[in-house]
Enzyme design. Structure first.
Site, mmCIF file in Angstrom:
data_model
loop_
_atom_site.group_PDB
_atom_site.id
_atom_site.type_symbol
_atom_site.label_atom_id
_atom_site.label_comp_id
_atom_site.label_asym_id
_atom_site.label_seq_id
_atom_site.Cartn_x
_atom_site.Cartn_y
_atom_site.Cartn_z
ATOM 1 N N GLY A 1 62.323 -68.925 -9.226
ATOM 2 C CA GLY A 1 63.613 -68.289 -8.990
ATOM 3 C C GLY A 1 64.686 -69.207 -8.429
ATOM 4 O O GLY A 1 65.865 -69.032 -8.699
ATOM 5 N N ASP B 1 65.644 -67.978 -3.919
ATOM 6 C CA ASP B 1 66.670 -67.212 -4.615
ATOM 7 C C ASP B 1 67.102 -65.983 -3.829
ATOM 8 O O ASP B 1 68.289 -65.732 -3.670
ATOM 9 C CB ASP B 1 66.184 -66.820 -6.028
ATOM 10 C CG ASP B 1 64.818 -66.134 -6.034
ATOM 11 O OD1 ASP B 1 64.224 -65.964 -4.948
ATOM 12 O OD2 ASP B 1 64.351 -65.767 -7.125
ATOM 13 N N ASP C 1 64.134 -60.300 -0.118
ATOM 14 C CA ASP C 1 64.059 -58.860 -0.396
ATOM 15 C C ASP C 1 63.269 -58.202 0.732
ATOM 16 O O ASP C 1 63.843 -57.756 1.723
ATOM 17 C CB ASP C 1 63.421 -58.668 -1.775
ATOM 18 C CG ASP C 1 63.329 -57.212 -2.171
ATOM 19 O OD1 ASP C 1 63.845 -56.357 -1.427
ATOM 20 O OD2 ASP C 1 62.746 -56.901 -3.217
ATOM 21 N N ASP D 1 64.666 -63.703 -12.574
ATOM 22 C CA ASP D 1 64.128 -63.197 -13.837
ATOM 23 C C ASP D 1 63.687 -61.745 -13.748
ATOM 24 O O ASP D 1 63.532 -61.182 -12.663
ATOM 25 C CB ASP D 1 62.896 -64.012 -14.216
ATOM 26 C CG ASP D 1 61.702 -63.667 -13.323
ATOM 27 O OD1 ASP D 1 61.861 -63.737 -12.090
ATOM 28 O OD2 ASP D 1 60.643 -63.303 -13.850
HETATM 29 P P1 IMP Z 1 60.221 -60.654 -1.043
HETATM 30 O O1 IMP Z 1 58.885 -61.252 -0.744
HETATM 31 O O2 IMP Z 1 60.168 -59.170 -1.230
HETATM 32 O O3 IMP Z 1 61.317 -61.081 -0.086
HETATM 33 O O4 IMP Z 1 60.585 -61.125 -2.493
HETATM 34 C C1 IMP Z 1 61.014 -62.366 -2.735
HETATM 35 C C2 IMP Z 1 60.830 -62.785 -4.181
HETATM 36 O O5 IMP Z 1 60.724 -61.684 -5.098
HETATM 37 C C3 IMP Z 1 62.069 -63.527 -4.584
HETATM 38 O O6 IMP Z 1 61.956 -64.882 -4.250
HETATM 39 C C4 IMP Z 1 62.134 -63.274 -6.065
HETATM 40 O O7 IMP Z 1 61.357 -64.219 -6.750
HETATM 41 C C5 IMP Z 1 61.539 -61.901 -6.244
HETATM 42 N N1 IMP Z 1 62.614 -60.882 -6.267
HETATM 43 C C6 IMP Z 1 62.960 -60.012 -5.288
HETATM 44 N N2 IMP Z 1 63.989 -59.252 -5.659
HETATM 45 C C7 IMP Z 1 64.327 -59.662 -6.910
HETATM 46 C C8 IMP Z 1 65.362 -59.279 -7.848
HETATM 47 O O8 IMP Z 1 66.216 -58.395 -7.595
HETATM 48 N N3 IMP Z 1 65.383 -59.952 -9.023
HETATM 49 C C9 IMP Z 1 64.496 -60.921 -9.358
HETATM 50 N N4 IMP Z 1 63.531 -61.329 -8.510
HETATM 51 C C10 IMP Z 1 63.445 -60.697 -7.305
HETATM 52 MG MG MG Z 2 61.075 -66.189 -5.623
#
Ligand code: IMP
Ligand code: MG
Length: 184
Positions: free
Chosen positions: A50, A105, A108, A164
Site C-alpha cells: 500500500g 498508506d 484504520d 488496493d
Molecule cells: P489497520 O491494521 O486496520 O490499521 O489496517 C491497515 C492496513 O489495511 C492498511 O495499511 C491498508 O493496507 C489496509 N487498509 C485499511 N483501510 C483500507 C482502505 O480503505 N483501502 C485499502 N486498504 C486499506
Molecule cells: Mg498496508
C-alpha cells in the site's frame, strides 16, 4: 490519449483526494520530516504494497541521508479486515540502534502498525515513528498513533495511489471511494 485518472473503476465511484492535493501535502510532510531528522540517518520502512507510491514520493520530498527498507504486510481481504496480520516474519535488515520511520498508506484499526512497532522494538530499534498518508476518522481509541498524518478521511473504503481492493486500482493517481465497495 490514455486517461490514467480512473482506470477500471466502476461508474459512480468518486474522487476523495486529487493528485494535486496529495502531492502538495507530501511536500509539506517532507519538510516537517526533514526538520525532525536533520543530521540523522533514519531508515524509512515502507509497508508494502500500500505504501508503494507514498514511500517513493516522500523519499524524494525529504532532504535527508535516508536508507529504505520494506516489509510486506497484509490484513485485508477485499475491503474487509481479517484481524489476522500476515508477513511480519518478512521484516529483514538490522534495526538495532536505528531511528526508524514507518511509512504506511492508511491507519484504520491501527492493528497492523501496533504489531510492527512492537517487533521493531524487539529488534532493538532506538526510535520508531510513524508517518501515514491517511487516517480514518473513528470514534474508538486506536492502539497506536501516527506522528505525521497526511489527511484525515471519513471511515470509507478507499483505493488509488497505492491502495488496493483485492490487488486492483493501485495505479490511480487520485484517491477514490469505489462505487459499491462500502465497508460491509
Ligand atoms: P489497520 O491494521 O486496520 O490499521 O489496517 C491497515 C492496513 O489495511 C492498511 O495499511 C491498508 O493496507 C489496509 N487498509 C485499511 N483501510 C483500507 C482502505 O480503505 N483501502 C485499502 N486498504 C486499506
Ligand atoms: Mg498496508
Amino acid at each position: 490519449m490514455l486517461d490514467f485518472s480512473r482506470l477500471h473503476l466502476p461508474p459512480d465511484s468518486r474522487v476523495l483526494l486529487t493528485e494535486v492535493q496529495i502531492q502538495s501535502r507530501v511536500q509539506e510532510l517532507g519538510v516537517q520530516i526533514t526538520r525532525r531528522y536533520w543530521g540523522q540517518r533514519p531508515v524509512f520502512l515502507g509497508v508494502m504494497n500500500g505504501a508503494l507510491c507514498f514511500l517513493a514520493d516522500l523519499l524524494r520530498a525529504v532532504d535527508l541521508d535516508t536508507e529504505i527498507s520494506c516489509v510486506q504486510l497484509a490484513s485485508y481481504i477485499g475491503n474487509r479486515s481479517t484481524g489476522e496480520l500476515r508477513g511480519l516474519e518478512s521484516l529483514a535488515g538490522s534495526f538495532a540502534g536505528r531511528k526508524v520511520l514507518i511509512v504506511d498508506d492508511i491507519l484504520d484499526t491501527g492493528f497492523t502498525l501496533a504489531e510492527l512497532i512492537k517487533r521493531l522494538h524487539v529488534l532493538g530499534a532506538e526510535d520508531v515513528r510513524v508517518c501515514v498518508l491517511l487516517q480514518k476518522q473513528r470514534l474508538r481509541a486506536l492502539p497506536t498513533r501516527a506522528d505525521w498524518i497526511g489527511f484525515e478521511i471519513p471511515d470509507a473504503f478507499v483505493v488509488g495511489y497505492g491502495l488496493d481492493q483485492d490487488g486492483r486500482y493501485r495505479g490511480l493517481r487520485d484517491i477514490w471511494v469505489p462505487a459499491a465497495a462500502g465497508r460491509t
